[in-house]
Write an enzyme that holds these catalytic residues in place. Structure first.
Site, PDB file in Angstrom:
ATOM      1  N   SER A  33     -30.849  18.208  74.934  1.00 46.99           N
ATOM      2  CA  SER A  33     -29.493  18.381  74.393  1.00 46.99           C
ATOM      3  C   SER A  33     -28.625  17.233  74.880  1.00 46.99           C
ATOM      4  CB  SER A  33     -28.903  19.715  74.851  1.00 46.99           C
ATOM      5  OG  SER A  33     -29.650  20.791  74.352  1.00 46.99           O
ATOM      6  N   ARG A  42     -26.352  22.418  75.542  1.00 44.79           N
ATOM      7  CA  ARG A  42     -26.105  22.792  76.941  1.00 44.79           C
ATOM      8  C   ARG A  42     -27.327  22.582  77.835  1.00 44.79           C
ATOM      9  NH1 ARG A  42     -23.928  28.688  79.261  1.00 44.79           N
ATOM     10  NH2 ARG A  42     -24.380  28.241  81.473  1.00 44.79           N
ATOM     11  N   PRO A 246     -27.848  17.720  69.606  1.00 49.10           N
ATOM     12  CA  PRO A 246     -27.958  18.910  70.456  1.00 49.10           C
ATOM     13  C   PRO A 246     -29.336  19.549  70.470  1.00 49.10           C
ATOM     14  CG  PRO A 246     -26.801  19.448  68.429  1.00 49.10           C
ATOM     15  CD  PRO A 246     -27.012  17.970  68.422  1.00 49.10           C
ATOM     16  N   PHE A 247     -30.223  19.183  69.519  1.00 40.96           N
ATOM     17  CA  PHE A 247     -31.538  19.823  69.449  1.00 40.96           C
ATOM     18  C   PHE A 247     -32.646  18.780  69.327  1.00 40.96           C
ATOM     19  CE2 PHE A 247     -28.423  22.836  67.756  1.00 40.96           C
ATOM     20  CZ  PHE A 247     -28.592  23.863  68.671  1.00 40.96           C
ATOM     21  N   GLU A 264     -29.757  20.303  64.050  1.00 42.53           N
ATOM     22  CA  GLU A 264     -29.678  21.638  63.447  1.00 42.53           C
ATOM     23  C   GLU A 264     -30.458  22.680  64.229  1.00 42.53           C
ATOM     24  OE1 GLU A 264     -30.378  23.862  59.106  1.00 42.53           O
ATOM     25  OE2 GLU A 264     -30.604  21.687  59.293  1.00 42.53           O
ATOM     26  N   LYS A 280     -25.865  22.037  55.510  1.00 39.17           N
ATOM     27  CA  LYS A 280     -26.001  21.605  54.122  1.00 39.17           C
ATOM     28  C   LYS A 280     -24.682  20.960  53.726  1.00 39.17           C
ATOM     29  CE  LYS A 280     -29.162  21.987  52.250  1.00 39.17           C
ATOM     30  NZ  LYS A 280     -30.284  21.015  52.134  1.00 39.17           N
TER      31      LYS A 280
END
Length: 467
Positions: A33, A42, A246-247, A264, A280
């Protein structure tokens, strides 16, 4: 079952320095992250050396121990195999999202084991990756950027955890001093499987399917590929700096490495509470503050993008409804604009409460693959994708993340994802096509989404082509 193990470690803001101490271990994986200002950004999770691996290739799923011995070779549903080997549930450790379990990827083409989909011959000069690659890990390092803490946790299900515990504590207590990492360098031209003319032709075919009432939306992707040399871990370190997400994830598997820069979240499960955050709607970042604000506002105001987004929200509400308690599925957020290094995205949030008797494996199976990267209705959209895309998607548009021994789960949608294998790097970019789409705009959107990956290797494709 042995009691859980826990040891505090020094907190480092940059978890890549911890992973430097780990990345040459078997099946090393970093769930990353690097964009802490956005939801989900986080925790970082690092682990390696699984005591079991679960790999699905075609109709077969093999379970092996770390010595490579085959414990099971079956045509059973791979999700059921995973559930079996996750074994009995462990109590959660407060404040620690993951304390052992399955970590890895579920490739997009795993959907062929779940639905009656055509399997068409794909022209491909690559050795495709398995549809699913998971390691069962007894230990992990968990970094909490909000609390600025770092811990080594273990479950004691694997004897080797105790044998290496002090070694891991010492290794991670020192970290690295920010060593220079060599990345990947392009050594040949970029190849794209759908140039402008080919993309336009397939775009027109999607429009014909929409006019005939087959579907409302189809996600059509292009694959980019180039020969490279160097170290994929160094390339990932550059990518995560250039384009924080973040991912994100980095995953070394036998013969390949996966570099994921996903913005996402697919499915998050904690204490029975389910969250999914479909994306989207996309606009590029502007060159000036005023241009950037204008593009962000244009996305927020776009009726077309809102319509595309709500189609996918409805699809995910349906998928969650298969395993969530009646009446619990809700949409707390619609059409939030989130801004990343190269693009703005339109993001919604769908939540639910897992029904009694359901678990994370059932949730993932019910929703896989994510509707934001298929289209609607999902099955028909996937049939059209199989017909129109020249190559398999592999990891792309599948999911990467973890399912814990304690029942918790967090997975991404594996977009902005690169595969390094056999001296070649391949990655994909796509977008949802609806009746209101224009082919040139959709073509440009694939370039906007691929921008960070193209820039990483200083390779370019002309942003605007005309027939």
């Amino acid at each position: 079952m042995c009691p859980a193990l826990l040891a505090p470690l020094p907190y480092l803001e940059d978890s890549s320095r911890l992973f430097d101490a780990l990345e040459d271990e078997p099946w090393a994986v970093l769930l990353d992250s690097t964009c802490q200002g956005l939801p989900g950004g986080r925790y970082d999770i690092l682990t390696a050396d699984p005591y079991l691996t679960v790999v699905t290739q075609g109709d077969q799923t093999q379970v092996r121990d770390r010595a490579g011995r085959v414990l099971e070779d079956t045509q059973e549903d791979p999700f059921q195999v995973l559930r079996t080997y996750l074994g009995p549930s462990s109590p959660p450790i407060p404040g620690v999202p993951f304390a052992g379990g399955a970590v890895g990827y579920f490739g997009y083409d795993l959907a062929q084991r779940l639905e009656r989909l055509p399997v068409l011959t794909k022209t491909d000069d690559d050795e495709s990756l398995p549809q699913m690659m998971l390691g069962l890990h007894d230990w992990a390092v968990v970094v909490d950027h909000e609390q600025q803490t770092c811990v080594l946790v273990g479950q004691g299900r694997d004897r080797r955890t105790g044998e290496r515990w002090e070694e891991w504590v010492a290794r991670f207590s020192h970290g690295t001093s920010g060593i220079h990492r060599e990345g990947l360098v392009s050594r040949g031209p970029l190849q794209v499987n759908l140039g402008p003319d080919e993309y336009h032709h397939r775009f027109d075919r999607v429009q014909a399917f929409i006019r005939e009432g087959d579907c409302y939306q189809v996600n059509l992707a292009r694959r980019f590929q180039a020969p490279v040399h160097g170290d994929p871990w160094g390339a990932y370190c550059s990518l995560r700096t250039m384009s924080p997400a973040p991912f994100g994830a980095f995953f070394r598997v036998p013969g390949a490495a996966i570099l994921c820069n996903s913005p996402e979240r697919f499915l998050h499960l904690q204490d029975g509470r389910v969250t999914t955050c479909p994306i989207k709607g996309t606009r590029p970042r502007g060159q000036t503050a005023s241009a950037d604000a204008s593009l962000s506002q244009a996305l927020a105001d776009s009726a077309k993008d809102r319509a595309e987004n709500v189609m996918i929200v409805d699809l995910l509400r349906h998928d969650l409804g298969k395993v969530c308690a009646v009446g619990s599925v809700a949409v707390p957020t619609l059409f939030a604009v989130q801004s990343y290094a190269t693009v703005h995205h339109l993001v919604s949030t769908v939540t639910g409460q897992l029904a009694p008797g359901q678990d994370g494996v059932a949730l993932l199976r019910a929703c896989f693959p994510g509707g934001s990267i298929t289209g609607a209705p999902k099955i028909r959209a996937m049939e059209i994708i199989e017909l129109l895309e020249p190559h398999r998607r592999e990891v792309y548009c599948g999911a990467m993340g973890y399912l814990g021994f304690d029942g918790a789960m967090d997975t991404n949608v594996a977009i902005r994802t690169l595969v390094h294998q056999g001296g070649r790097l391949r990655f994909w970019a796509g977008g949802g096509i609806t009746s209101g789409s224009q082919w040139m705009d959709e073509y440009q959107e694939t370039l906007d989404k691929a921008a960070a990956m193209l820039r990483l290797f200083d390779i370019q494709e002309s942003p605007r082509h005309r027939r």
